[in-house]
Scaffold this motif. Structure first.
Motif, PDB file in Angstrom:
ATOM      1  N   MET A   1       0.844  -1.178   0.000  1.00  0.00           N
ATOM      2  CA  MET A   1       0.000   0.000   0.000  1.00  0.00           C
ATOM      3  C   MET A   1       0.887   1.239   0.000  1.00  0.00           C
ATOM      4  O   MET A   1       1.779   1.369   0.833  1.00  0.00           O
ATOM      5  N   ALA A   2       0.626   2.147  -0.930  1.00  0.00           N
ATOM      6  CA  ALA A   2       1.474   3.322  -1.041  1.00  0.00           C
ATOM      7  C   ALA A   2       1.275   4.246   0.149  1.00  0.00           C
ATOM      8  O   ALA A   2       0.149   4.486   0.582  1.00  0.00           O
ATOM      9  N   THR A   3       2.319   4.687   0.696  1.00  0.00           N
ATOM     10  CA  THR A   3       2.190   5.609   1.814  1.00  0.00           C
ATOM     11  C   THR A   3       2.755   6.972   1.447  1.00  0.00           C
ATOM     12  O   THR A   3       3.020   7.796   2.296  1.00  0.00           O
ATOM     13  N   ASP A   4       2.957   7.178   0.127  1.00  0.00           N
ATOM     14  CA  ASP A   4       3.632   8.408  -0.253  1.00  0.00           C
ATOM     15  C   ASP A   4       2.703   9.626  -0.291  1.00  0.00           C
ATOM     16  O   ASP A   4       3.113  10.706  -0.635  1.00  0.00           O
ATOM     17  N   THR A   5       1.431   9.419   0.062  1.00  0.00           N
ATOM     18  CA  THR A   5       0.562  10.577   0.100  1.00  0.00           C
ATOM     19  C   THR A   5       0.452  11.085   1.521  1.00  0.00           C
ATOM     20  O   THR A   5       0.313  10.325   2.462  1.00  0.00           O
ATOM     21  N   VAL A   6       0.487  12.352   1.666  1.00  0.00           N
ATOM     22  CA  VAL A   6       0.377  12.963   2.976  1.00  0.00           C
ATOM     23  C   VAL A   6      -0.915  13.745   2.984  1.00  0.00           C
ATOM     24  O   VAL A   6      -1.233  14.432   2.022  1.00  0.00           O
ATOM     25  N   VAL A   7      -1.698  13.582   4.013  1.00  0.00           N
ATOM     26  CA  VAL A   7      -2.842  14.461   4.121  1.00  0.00           C
ATOM     27  C   VAL A   7      -2.343  15.749   4.757  1.00  0.00           C
ATOM     28  O   VAL A   7      -1.946  15.753   5.914  1.00  0.00           O
ATOM     29  N   PRO A   8      -2.328  16.804   3.986  1.00  0.00           N
ATOM     30  CA  PRO A   8      -1.793  18.027   4.560  1.00  0.00           C
ATOM     31  C   PRO A   8      -2.805  18.602   5.526  1.00  0.00           C
ATOM     32  O   PRO A   8      -3.987  18.654   5.261  1.00  0.00           O
ATOM     33  N   THR A   9      -2.350  18.949   6.653  1.00  0.00           N
ATOM     34  CA  THR A   9      -3.197  19.658   7.590  1.00  0.00           C
ATOM     35  C   THR A   9      -2.498  20.978   7.830  1.00  0.00           C
ATOM     36  O   THR A   9      -1.375  21.179   7.364  1.00  0.00           O
ATOM     37  N   GLY A  10      -3.135  21.870   8.521  1.00  0.00           N
ATOM     38  CA  GLY A  10      -2.455  23.137   8.782  1.00  0.00           C
ATOM     39  C   GLY A  10      -1.177  22.861   9.547  1.00  0.00           C
ATOM     40  O   GLY A  10      -1.214  22.598  10.744  1.00  0.00           O
ATOM     41  N   THR A  11      -0.040  22.888   8.885  1.00  0.00           N
ATOM     42  CA  THR A  11       1.187  22.444   9.536  1.00  0.00           C
ATOM     43  C   THR A  11       1.726  23.474  10.505  1.00  0.00           C
ATOM     44  O   THR A  11       2.530  23.152  11.360  1.00  0.00           O
ATOM     45  N   TRP A  24      -2.010  11.280  17.349  1.00  0.00           N
ATOM     46  CA  TRP A  24      -2.348  10.428  16.199  1.00  0.00           C
ATOM     47  C   TRP A  24      -2.021   8.964  16.490  1.00  0.00           C
ATOM     48  O   TRP A  24      -2.809   8.069  16.182  1.00  0.00           O
ATOM     49  N   VAL A 278      -4.652  -5.907  -2.678  1.00  0.00           N
ATOM     50  CA  VAL A 278      -5.145  -4.531  -2.706  1.00  0.00           C
ATOM     51  C   VAL A 278      -5.519  -4.151  -4.132  1.00  0.00           C
ATOM     52  O   VAL A 278      -6.576  -3.567  -4.383  1.00  0.00           O
ATOM     53  N   VAL A 286     -12.083   2.376  -7.660  1.00  0.00           N
ATOM     54  CA  VAL A 286     -11.554   3.736  -7.723  1.00  0.00           C
ATOM     55  C   VAL A 286     -11.389   4.133  -9.169  1.00  0.00           C
ATOM     56  O   VAL A 286     -10.817   3.397  -9.956  1.00  0.00           O
ATOM     57  N   GLY A 288      -9.705   5.919 -12.107  1.00  0.00           N
ATOM     58  CA  GLY A 288      -8.427   6.526 -12.486  1.00  0.00           C
ATOM     59  C   GLY A 288      -7.264   6.194 -11.610  1.00  0.00           C
ATOM     60  O   GLY A 288      -7.269   5.809 -10.527  1.00  0.00           O
TER      61      GLY A 288
END
Lengths: 288, 287
Positions: A1-11, A24, A278, A286, A288
């Motif tokens: 499972m790819a983990t290269d996406t980050v959910v950006p939050t107000g950093t 978290w 997966v 999903v 695309g």
């Protein structure tokens, strides 16, 4: 499972990073406990001496008076070995059969031109609307008429073809570049040669994903083996678990151990082929 | 010559399709025809002779207590498992969709329930829900011995078992949401909650719809957990549709069982058609 996406939050706003991360992790751990708690309790129940566990200790959430031989007893007393052999045989036949029929049909739909192609494809896909739950009463009569009750044919033959496999593998085949086909034709490859030497090697990920899905559904199937077996000699592992519901509190540990053993092959396959599963499960979900 | 080659290609194609089509013909389409036909007939005790009963049997069974009861219990199971299942799936996926050390382990844990077959899951919850001594068994809600509450225990097994699948599919949906959208939202001053409801949720809506339909179909087909946990009881309170169909395989009940099978087919087809319609609209809208 790819983990290269980050959910950006107000950093930059709010609590410092280390505090947020700790929060978290706490959340992740809490949710993990929720997911794992039922499995853990099954392990506890299987390993603990049932009398001590239930009657003396009032079922604590940890194993007491551990008896490792419970797994051996599942083989001896619950006939797990025989059920395992039947499950393995039926699963192998179904997965192998589905692979062969799906590869051949997908090849025809992807690479060949013939009359009624679209109609026949729609006919194949229409079987998705006819799951075994719907066809059960009629199919179980057919199996009785063929005298296939309590047999490997009875357990497997209705499942030797599946629209899902045809669909997924055809999708994969459609991605094989046209030039390769022309080149293969120039080399004098026949259909089966092209299938075996070019098309299959190029679509290995799709085929692997389908194989894992096929394994899961064959191994886990319940309704059909329940309908076409009526002697315990032909019970699969899953049907064997039904005996648990009749076991008393002091023999439930053997049933719990059998359930753990029944889940083990699936767990191994899932860990080994996590990527494939997966991909298989998310195919079509999903866009695309 | 060209025509000859065409013909040979067609023959090859039919040859390659033959095995799959044969299985489909015998074990999918013939049974469909057969349940429709059996639904029009009554069988004798041994199933060797039948009598025409006509469409009235459809009317009788589909409006009768047995079918309505089964459909209602099935609907309860679906309503209890699907919404909670989807919400929990979103929760797990959102929490796991973040770059943190060790996240892979948590992702494996959250997916792990797919390793548990329905029968294995039923055993797990049999242990937890044993009347009077099980961990989760309580007279308040999860009580397999109480006809009013047994369905909650059965639904709990469904919710838990679906977690892994729901998580995997929702996470894949989340990961397909383009990064720059969040970036843009942040520049517009969106907080995490607002960007979840205004960006994430609309964009994963097709995934969630697909998931809801898949879970609904699983729910309509539920059988194993009931067979292991309650055998339809107590007092028939967990006899879902497939359970009733399973118990109507003997010749005397075959007519009614066949009609109920046709009923299940229609209900499943309606759900699938509904999904397709909504999905079409949704996808165009999304584009």
């Amino acid at each position: 499972m790819a983990t290269d996406t980050v959910v950006p939050t107000g950093t930059t706003r709010g609590a410092p990073r280390w505090l947020r991360n700790t929060g978290w992790y706490a959340l992740l751990t809490g949710l993990s406990l929720m997911v794992l708690f039922p499995i853990w309790m099954l392990i506890v129940r299987a390993l603990s001496n049932p009398t001590t566990y239930v009657f003396d200790r009032g079922q604590p959430p940890y194993p007491v008076d551990i008896e490792w031989d419970v797994f051996a007893r599942a083989f001896d007393e619950a006939d797990f070995g025989r059920q395992l052999a039947i499950s393995v045989a039926a699963t192998l036949v179904i997965v192998g059969g589905q692979l062969i029929t799906s590869l051949l049909a997908a090849y025809a739909f992807a690479f060949l031109r013939f009359p009624f192609k679209r109609t026949l494809f729609a006919v194949c896909m229409a079987t998705l609307m006819l799951p075994i739950e719907v066809t059960l009463v009629a199919n179980s009569r057919t199996i009785r008429e063929l005298e296939w009750l309590n047999s490997i044919q009875g357990l497997t033959v209705p499942f030797l073809a599946t629209a899902l496999g045809i669909f997924l593998i055809r999708q994969g085949f459609l991605g094989v570049p046209r030039d390769l086909r022309d080149a293969a034709a120039l080399d004098g490859f026949g259909h089966l040669q092209f299938l075996w030497r070019v098309a299959i090697p190029l679509t290995r990920p799709v085929i692997a994903a389908f194989t894992v899905l096929s394994f899961l559904s064959a191994w886990n199937s319940y309704l059909w083996p329940r309908a076409v077996t009526d002697t315990s000699e032909w019970f699969t592992v899953q049907i064997g678990l039904r005996a648990v519901s009749n076991s008393t509190a002091d023999e439930l540990n053997v049933g719990a151990a059998a359930a753990l053993l029944a889940a083990l092959p699936v767990l191994i396959i899932l860990i080994l082929f996590q990527r494939h599963i997966v991909r298989g499960l998310t195919a079509g979900a999903v866009k695309g | 010559m060209k025509r000859r080659a065409r013909a040979r290609e067609a023959v090859a194609a039919y040859g390659l399709l033959a095995p799959a089509l044969l299985i489909f013909a015998v074990f999918a389409f013939y049974p469909l025809w057969r349940i429709i036909w059996l639904g029009l007939h009554l069988q004798n005790r041994t199933g060797t002779a039948q009598r025409w009963e006509g469409p009235s049997q459809y009317v009788d069974v589909l409006t009768g207590d047995e079918f309505r009861d089964g459909l209602w219990i099935t609907t309860q199971f679906v309503l209890l498992t699907v919404p909670i299942g989807v919400v929990l799936g979103i929760l797990l996926a959102v929490v796991a969709n973040r770059q943190l050390r060790g996240m892979r382990l948590f992702q494996i844990i959250f997916s792990s329930t797919i390793a548990s077959s329905t029968a294995v899951t039923a055993v797990i919850f049999f242990v937890l829900l044993e009347p009077s001594i099980g961990y989760l068994s309580s007279p308040w809600i999860f009580d397999l011995a109480d006809p009013d509450k047994a369905i909650y225990g059965v639904a709990l097994t469904g919710i838990w078992q679906n977690l892994g699948l729901t998580f995997i599919i929702t996470l894949a949906g989340l990961q397909a949401v383009p990064e720059d959208l969040y970036e843009a939202a942040r520049l517009d001053g969106f907080g995490p909650v607002r960007s979840f409801f205004r960006i994430t949720l609309p964009l994963i809506a097709p995934t969630l719809l697909f998931l809801s339909v898949a879970l609904t179909v699983f729910g309509l087909q539920a059988f194993a957990q009931i067979d292991v946990l309650t055998s339809g009881g107590p007092a028939g309170s967990t006899e879902v549709l497939v359970f009733k169909i399973f118990n109507a395989q003997d010749p005397l009940n075959l007519g009614a069982g066949s009609v109920m099978s046709v009923g299940l087919f229609v209900v499943t087809a309606l759900v699938a058609a509904l999904q397709f319609t909504i999905l079409e609209r949704r996808v165009h809208y999304g584009d």
